[in-house]
Design a protein around this motif. Structure first.
Motif, PDB file in Angstrom:
ATOM      1  N   ARG A  73      34.761 -34.742 -38.459  1.00 47.41           N
ATOM      2  CA  ARG A  73      34.982 -33.320 -38.174  1.00 47.41           C
ATOM      3  C   ARG A  73      36.005 -32.722 -39.151  1.00 47.41           C
ATOM      4  N   LYS A  74      37.031 -33.482 -39.461  1.00 45.62           N
ATOM      5  CA  LYS A  74      38.048 -33.036 -40.425  1.00 45.62           C
ATOM      6  C   LYS A  74      37.415 -32.848 -41.811  1.00 45.62           C
ATOM      7  N   TRP A  75      36.584 -33.814 -42.239  1.00 48.12           N
ATOM      8  CA  TRP A  75      35.940 -33.726 -43.543  1.00 48.12           C
ATOM      9  C   TRP A  75      34.963 -32.549 -43.587  1.00 48.12           C
ATOM     10  N   GLN A  76      34.182 -32.373 -42.530  1.00 51.50           N
ATOM     11  CA  GLN A  76      33.230 -31.270 -42.498  1.00 51.50           C
ATOM     12  C   GLN A  76      33.947 -29.923 -42.594  1.00 51.50           C
ATOM     13  N   ALA A  77      35.061 -29.785 -41.910  1.00 51.82           N
ATOM     14  CA  ALA A  77      35.842 -28.543 -41.990  1.00 51.82           C
ATOM     15  C   ALA A  77      36.381 -28.347 -43.403  1.00 51.82           C
ATOM     16  N   PHE A  78      36.838 -29.427 -44.022  1.00 52.42           N
ATOM     17  CA  PHE A  78      37.373 -29.402 -45.383  1.00 52.42           C
ATOM     18  C   PHE A  78      36.305 -28.963 -46.385  1.00 52.42           C
ATOM     19  N   MET A  79      35.060 -29.356 -46.158  1.00 49.41           N
ATOM     20  CA  MET A  79      33.974 -29.061 -47.096  1.00 49.41           C
ATOM     21  C   MET A  79      33.241 -27.756 -46.782  1.00 49.41           C
ATOM     22  N   SER A  80      33.495 -27.161 -45.637  1.00 47.81           N
ATOM     23  CA  SER A  80      32.697 -26.017 -45.180  1.00 47.81           C
ATOM     24  C   SER A  80      32.791 -24.791 -46.086  1.00 47.81           C
ATOM     25  N   ASP A  81      33.854 -24.664 -46.860  1.00 50.41           N
ATOM     26  CA  ASP A  81      33.980 -23.485 -47.715  1.00 50.41           C
ATOM     27  C   ASP A  81      33.212 -23.615 -49.028  1.00 50.41           C
ATOM     28  N   ILE A  82      32.682 -24.805 -49.333  1.00 44.54           N
ATOM     29  CA  ILE A  82      31.960 -24.956 -50.598  1.00 44.54           C
ATOM     30  C   ILE A  82      30.517 -25.426 -50.417  1.00 44.54           C
ATOM     31  N   LEU A  83      30.095 -25.706 -49.185  1.00 45.33           N
ATOM     32  CA  LEU A  83      28.713 -26.093 -48.917  1.00 45.33           C
ATOM     33  C   LEU A  83      27.935 -24.905 -48.358  1.00 45.33           C
ATOM     34  N   SER A  84      26.655 -24.853 -48.655  1.00 45.74           N
ATOM     35  CA  SER A  84      25.784 -23.847 -48.035  1.00 45.74           C
ATOM     36  C   SER A  84      25.612 -24.232 -46.573  1.00 45.74           C
ATOM     37  N   MET A  85      25.888 -23.298 -45.685  1.00 49.59           N
ATOM     38  CA  MET A  85      25.889 -23.571 -44.246  1.00 49.59           C
ATOM     39  C   MET A  85      24.728 -22.846 -43.561  1.00 49.59           C
ATOM     40  N   ASP A  86      24.320 -23.395 -42.413  1.00 48.71           N
ATOM     41  CA  ASP A  86      23.275 -22.746 -41.626  1.00 48.71           C
ATOM     42  C   ASP A  86      23.910 -21.772 -40.635  1.00 48.71           C
ATOM     43  N   GLU A  87      23.055 -21.160 -39.810  1.00 50.77           N
ATOM     44  CA  GLU A  87      23.540 -20.139 -38.871  1.00 50.77           C
ATOM     45  C   GLU A  87      24.456 -20.701 -37.786  1.00 50.77           C
ATOM     46  N   LYS A  88      24.433 -22.030 -37.560  1.00 49.05           N
ATOM     47  CA  LYS A  88      25.314 -22.659 -36.566  1.00 49.05           C
ATOM     48  C   LYS A  88      26.636 -23.106 -37.177  1.00 49.05           C
ATOM     49  N   GLY A  89      26.790 -22.933 -38.494  1.00 48.53           N
ATOM     50  CA  GLY A  89      28.010 -23.353 -39.154  1.00 48.53           C
ATOM     51  C   GLY A  89      27.995 -24.796 -39.612  1.00 48.53           C
ATOM     52  N   ASP A  90      26.812 -25.409 -39.625  1.00 52.73           N
ATOM     53  CA  ASP A  90      26.659 -26.778 -40.111  1.00 52.73           C
ATOM     54  C   ASP A  90      26.111 -26.737 -41.536  1.00 52.73           C
TER      55      ASP A  90
END
Length: 104
Positions: A73-90
């Motif tokens: 969860r920590k890594w996903q949050a860290f990467m969320s600003d540079i990955l293309s995300m879906d409508e659920k934020g994944d």
């Protein structure tokens, strides 16, 4: 051991940042990946397109276990600003699980 491929993408212009962040993957995430049975995990990049290869007995079971793992969860949050995300934020991911040829 089953083999899986999945496709993702990082945001355009964030390719170098993606590479830099993967030079120092959090040790606790590496341990969590091993704990859920992932034995091999590689990510290849072509422009902003990401191609991930994984060997694991049961991909879906492993992902379910990782879903609430604090390190993941920590890594996903860290990467969320540079990955293309879906409508659920994944991260947008497309799983390819049908292997049609293998040379050993």
């Amino acid at each position: 051991m089953a083999r899986y491929l999945f496709l993702m993408e990082c945001e355009k212009g964030k390719e170098e940042e993606y590479i830099e962040r993967h030079k120092a993957v959090h040790p606790e995430l590496l341990e969590a990946l091993k704990e859920v049975g992932i034995t091999t995990y590689s990510i290849f990049m072509d422009g902003n397109q990401l191609y991930a290869y994984m060997e694991v007995d049961d991909y879906h079971r492993a992902m379910k276990k990782l879903e609430n793992n604090p390190a993941n969860r920590k890594w996903q949050a860290f990467m969320s600003d540079i990955l293309s995300m879906d409508e659920k934020g994944d991260p947008k991911m497309y799983l390819i699980d049908q292997e049609v040829f293998r040379l050993n």
